[in-house]
Scaffold this motif. Structure first.
Motif, PDB file in Angstrom:
ATOM      1  N   ARG A 164       0.830  -1.205   0.000  1.00 42.83           N
ATOM      2  CA  ARG A 164       0.000   0.000   0.000  1.00 42.83           C
ATOM      3  C   ARG A 164       0.869   1.262   0.000  1.00 42.83           C
ATOM      4  O   ARG A 164       0.593   2.229  -0.707  1.00 42.83           O
ATOM      5  N   ARG A 165       1.938   1.233   0.784  1.00 43.83           N
ATOM      6  CA  ARG A 165       2.821   2.398   0.866  1.00 43.83           C
ATOM      7  C   ARG A 165       3.543   2.639  -0.462  1.00 43.83           C
ATOM      8  O   ARG A 165       3.590   3.773  -0.972  1.00 43.83           O
ATOM      9  N   LEU A 166       4.099   1.577  -1.040  1.00 43.91           N
ATOM     10  CA  LEU A 166       4.865   1.727  -2.275  1.00 43.91           C
ATOM     11  C   LEU A 166       3.973   2.116  -3.458  1.00 43.91           C
ATOM     12  O   LEU A 166       4.378   2.915  -4.303  1.00 43.91           O
ATOM     13  N   ALA A 167       2.767   1.553  -3.521  1.00 47.85           N
ATOM     14  CA  ALA A 167       1.864   1.894  -4.620  1.00 47.85           C
ATOM     15  C   ALA A 167       1.506   3.372  -4.585  1.00 47.85           C
ATOM     16  O   ALA A 167       1.549   4.067  -5.611  1.00 47.85           O
ATOM     17  N   ARG A 168       1.162   3.865  -3.404  1.00 47.85           N
ATOM     18  CA  ARG A 168       0.788   5.278  -3.283  1.00 47.85           C
ATOM     19  C   ARG A 168       1.974   6.192  -3.558  1.00 47.85           C
ATOM     20  O   ARG A 168       1.835   7.226  -4.219  1.00 47.85           O
ATOM     21  N   ARG A 169       3.135   5.812  -3.075  1.00 44.33           N
ATOM     22  CA  ARG A 169       4.318   6.649  -3.263  1.00 44.33           C
ATOM     23  C   ARG A 169       4.681   6.753  -4.742  1.00 44.33           C
ATOM     24  O   ARG A 169       5.028   7.841  -5.228  1.00 44.33           O
ATOM     25  N   TRP A 170       4.593   5.644  -5.465  1.00 43.43           N
ATOM     26  CA  TRP A 170       4.914   5.684  -6.890  1.00 43.43           C
ATOM     27  C   TRP A 170       3.963   6.630  -7.625  1.00 43.43           C
ATOM     28  O   TRP A 170       4.393   7.464  -8.420  1.00 43.43           O
ATOM     29  N   SER A 254       5.149  -2.312 -31.670  1.00 43.39           N
ATOM     30  CA  SER A 254       4.400  -1.062 -31.511  1.00 43.39           C
ATOM     31  C   SER A 254       5.260   0.186 -31.643  1.00 43.39           C
ATOM     32  O   SER A 254       4.751   1.269 -31.924  1.00 43.39           O
ATOM     33  N   GLY A 255       6.569   0.045 -31.400  1.00 45.90           N
ATOM     34  CA  GLY A 255       7.442   1.217 -31.362  1.00 45.90           C
ATOM     35  C   GLY A 255       7.301   2.009 -30.087  1.00 45.90           C
ATOM     36  O   GLY A 255       7.866   3.098 -29.949  1.00 45.90           O
ATOM     37  N   ASP A 256       6.563   1.487 -29.129  1.00 49.39           N
ATOM     38  CA  ASP A 256       6.339   2.153 -27.841  1.00 49.39           C
ATOM     39  C   ASP A 256       7.304   1.557 -26.818  1.00 49.39           C
ATOM     40  O   ASP A 256       7.116   0.436 -26.346  1.00 49.39           O
ATOM     41  N   GLN A 257       8.339   2.308 -26.481  1.00 51.29           N
ATOM     42  CA  GLN A 257       9.309   1.837 -25.491  1.00 51.29           C
ATOM     43  C   GLN A 257       8.753   2.087 -24.091  1.00 51.29           C
ATOM     44  O   GLN A 257       8.906   3.171 -23.522  1.00 51.29           O
ATOM     45  N   LEU A 258       8.117   1.091 -23.556  1.00 50.16           N
ATOM     46  CA  LEU A 258       7.424   1.233 -22.275  1.00 50.16           C
ATOM     47  C   LEU A 258       8.423   1.501 -21.153  1.00 50.16           C
ATOM     48  O   LEU A 258       9.364   0.724 -20.968  1.00 50.16           O
ATOM     49  N   PRO A 259       8.252   2.579 -20.396  1.00 50.26           N
ATOM     50  CA  PRO A 259       9.162   2.855 -19.275  1.00 50.26           C
ATOM     51  C   PRO A 259       9.159   1.696 -18.276  1.00 50.26           C
ATOM     52  O   PRO A 259       8.089   1.198 -17.891  1.00 50.26           O
ATOM     53  N   ALA A 260      10.346   1.260 -17.885  1.00 47.98           N
ATOM     54  CA  ALA A 260      10.460   0.088 -17.012  1.00 47.98           C
ATOM     55  C   ALA A 260       9.684   0.268 -15.715  1.00 47.98           C
ATOM     56  O   ALA A 260       9.023  -0.667 -15.224  1.00 47.98           O
ATOM     57  N   SER A 261       9.740   1.446 -15.147  1.00 48.55           N
ATOM     58  CA  SER A 261       9.033   1.708 -13.896  1.00 48.55           C
ATOM     59  C   SER A 261       7.526   1.596 -14.068  1.00 48.55           C
ATOM     60  O   SER A 261       6.814   1.083 -13.193  1.00 48.55           O
ATOM     61  N   HIS A 265       5.053  -1.146 -12.253  1.00 48.41           N
ATOM     62  CA  HIS A 265       3.918  -0.715 -11.443  1.00 48.41           C
ATOM     63  C   HIS A 265       2.633  -1.412 -11.898  1.00 48.41           C
ATOM     64  O   HIS A 265       1.874  -1.923 -11.065  1.00 48.41           O
ATOM     65  N   TYR A 266       2.384  -1.443 -13.202  1.00 46.36           N
ATOM     66  CA  TYR A 266       1.187  -2.125 -13.689  1.00 46.36           C
ATOM     67  C   TYR A 266       1.275  -3.634 -13.455  1.00 46.36           C
ATOM     68  O   TYR A 266       0.258  -4.295 -13.196  1.00 46.36           O
ATOM     69  N   TRP A 267       2.454  -4.179 -13.575  1.00 43.78           N
ATOM     70  CA  TRP A 267       2.675  -5.607 -13.285  1.00 43.78           C
ATOM     71  C   TRP A 267       2.215  -5.895 -11.856  1.00 43.78           C
ATOM     72  O   TRP A 267       1.485  -6.860 -11.604  1.00 43.78           O
ATOM     73  N   ALA A 268       2.653  -5.053 -10.937  1.00 43.02           N
ATOM     74  CA  ALA A 268       2.279  -5.221  -9.526  1.00 43.02           C
ATOM     75  C   ALA A 268       0.786  -5.013  -9.312  1.00 43.02           C
ATOM     76  O   ALA A 268       0.134  -5.765  -8.568  1.00 43.02           O
ATOM     77  N   LEU A 301       4.446  -7.245  -4.488  1.00 41.18           N
ATOM     78  CA  LEU A 301       5.437  -6.547  -3.664  1.00 41.18           C
ATOM     79  C   LEU A 301       6.788  -6.487  -4.365  1.00 41.18           C
ATOM     80  O   LEU A 301       7.447  -5.433  -4.383  1.00 41.18           O
ATOM     81  N   GLU A 302       7.206  -7.590  -4.966  1.00 36.58           N
ATOM     82  CA  GLU A 302       8.497  -7.627  -5.654  1.00 36.58           C
ATOM     83  C   GLU A 302       8.557  -6.580  -6.762  1.00 36.58           C
ATOM     84  O   GLU A 302       9.542  -5.842  -6.907  1.00 36.58           O
ATOM     85  N   HIS A 303       7.489  -6.474  -7.540  1.00 35.48           N
ATOM     86  CA  HIS A 303       7.520  -5.534  -8.663  1.00 35.48           C
ATOM     87  C   HIS A 303       7.339  -4.086  -8.215  1.00 35.48           C
ATOM     88  O   HIS A 303       7.844  -3.176  -8.871  1.00 35.48           O
ATOM     89  N   LEU A 304       6.644  -3.854  -7.122  1.00 34.85           N
ATOM     90  CA  LEU A 304       6.580  -2.491  -6.586  1.00 34.85           C
ATOM     91  C   LEU A 304       7.936  -2.051  -6.062  1.00 34.85           C
ATOM     92  O   LEU A 304       8.314  -0.878  -6.197  1.00 34.85           O
TER      93      LEU A 304
END
Length: 436
Positions: A164-170, A254-261, A265-268, A301-304
């Motif tokens: 919860r903390r990491l999701a909100r902070r991101w 797609s040519g869309d270089q998805l930002p790793a962060s 976040h969406y993975w999590a 949690l790991e991906h956040l």
């Protein structure tokens, strides 16, 4: 071409529906349930959702969704069913993944289908509004609320608090990134629930079923959310390398270089939502649901943790090795390295140093005068703040001997909800002099 095999009769339950597999047809009956994210308690609501499900899923599987049928008793309509063609379970992407088969061909095909689907998907200001920081926070909060009764029993309490903390902070620090994604047109009416179980790998291509039809808000989002959902599910099935290859295929196509962060976040987010669903399934008699819920919570949690955006100060006196350390950290992490020396040359490269005939200029003169140094650090921090807001971790290579400058860097980290690390490099004066 869709297969014509003979199929055994079967009944399968999800947390919101019961599916009847009869011959070459599947009939889906919604349960009269009420969760925070849907309300199927009324027959009219269930009928409308059946029609919506057929309409939306024909976008990706037009030959599979046949229509809506009335369920009658004594000539009276008592409910409605979604009617689908039945596909061979052995051709589910999840089945192929569990069997350890090579997935590159299929993940390439899925990526190609998704790119075409996303390119043609509906876009509007209303849809884009569902991908703002506030909207993403609302989706997280809804999942937290649904999962709350299971925290401390099914779900680990300490891990949930950190999630919860990491999701909100991101979210708090990524406004510029989310605005950029919206402005670039990456938000659309997507699939919303892209699980490997619902992807069928057939001789004539792939079919993707069962989009999230009951909530527009949950289905609307960044194309990255759909991609991350399937990648997450492949990781859950023990095929993390296939998940990474799928991400690569989608980005190349797609040519869309998805930002790793953003991906992490969406993975999590998708892992946590599925964890919540598994918690709900555990109350409906699914014996494996609790273990799945805990597995998915751990993945979230790991991906956040991986998604955290970091600002790293690498400082020290000349010759202390700070540039070598900064380069090493940057190469090992892929984070952006900004150097004060490069910026000083960019800003003041044409100025006279103050020395001649190989003699160093007097201390604190030329482009090293105090006001020039302050301008260098101000620009260094300005560029860092922009990158951090876009979700990129940054390493700043400079002396950082002035405490006020370190405090300014700390303020940048606070404003962008980034984790600050400070590394001080030091060595003996003789070694430093030799290096210089």
């Amino acid at each position: 071409m869709v297969g014509t095999e003979r199929f055994p009769t079967a009944v399968v339950e999800t947390h919101i529906s019961t599916l009847f597999f009869v011959g070459d047809r599947v009939y889906k009956l919604h349960k009269p349930v009420h969760f925070g994210f849907l309300d199927f308690t009324g027959e009219e609501e269930r009928r409308a959702d059946c029609q919506r499900e057929v309409q939306l899923n024909r976008r990706l599987a037009p030959d599979i969704y046949l229509g809506v049928a009335a369920l009658t008793m004594d000539h009276e309509v008592i409910d409605h069913l979604v009617v689908m063609r039945r596909l061979p379970a052995a051709r589910r992407l999840a089945t192929l993944a569990k069997e350890g088969l090579e997935l590159d061909r299929w993940t390439q095909l899925v990526a190609a289908v998704l790119v075409e689907f996303h390119d043609g998907a509906e876009r509007s200001p209303e849809i884009s509004a569902d991908a703002t920081g506030e909207a993403i926070q609302t989706i997280w909060q809804q999942a937290f609320d649904e999962a709350e009764p299971f925290v401390g029993s099914v779900l680990d309490g300490a891990d949930d608090a950190e999630i919860r903390r990491l999701a909100r902070r991101w979210i708090e620090g990524r406004g510029p990134l989310l605005d950029q994604r919206i402005g670039a047109g990456h938000i659309c009416d997507g699939h919303g629930d892209l699980q490997a179980e619902d992807v069928f790998c057939l001789e004539d291509g792939v079919r993707i079923l069962d989009c999230l039809e009951f909530s527009d808000r949950l289905r609307h989002g960044d194309v990255c959310a759909d991609v991350a959902f399937l990648a997450m599910d492949l990781e859950r099935l023990g095929r993390e390398e296939a998940a990474r290859m799928f991400l690569r295929f989608y980005q190349e196509r797609s040519g869309d270089q998805l930002p790793a962060s953003l991906v992490d976040h969406y993975w999590a987010s998708r892992a946590y939502i599925r964890s919540m669903v598994s918690c709900l399934r555990s109350t409906q008699g699914d014996e494996e649901a609790q273990a799945q819920a805990r597995q998915l919570q751990s993945m979230a949690l790991e991906h956040l943790r991986t998604a955290r955006v970091r600002l790293v100060l690498v400082g020290g006196l000349p010759g202390s090795g700070k540039s070598t350390v900064a380069s090493g950290v940057g190469e090992g992490t892929g984070w952006t390295v900004l150097r004060s020396d490069d910026l000083r040359r960019e800003l003041f490269g044409g100025e006279v140093e103050g020395g001649r005939d190989g003699v160093p200029p007097p201390y604190l003169t030329g482009r090293y005068r105090p006001e020039a140094t302050r301008a260098v650090y101000d620009e260094l921090l300005r560029r860092a703040e922009r990158l951090l807001g876009l979700g990129s971790s940054v390493i700043l290579d400079a002396s950082w001997t002035d405490v006020s400058l370190r405090q300014a860097a700390s303020s940048v980290a606070d404003r962008t909800s980034s984790d600050l690390s400070e590394l001080c490099c030091a060595c003996g004066s003789e070694e430093a002099e030799a290096r210089i």
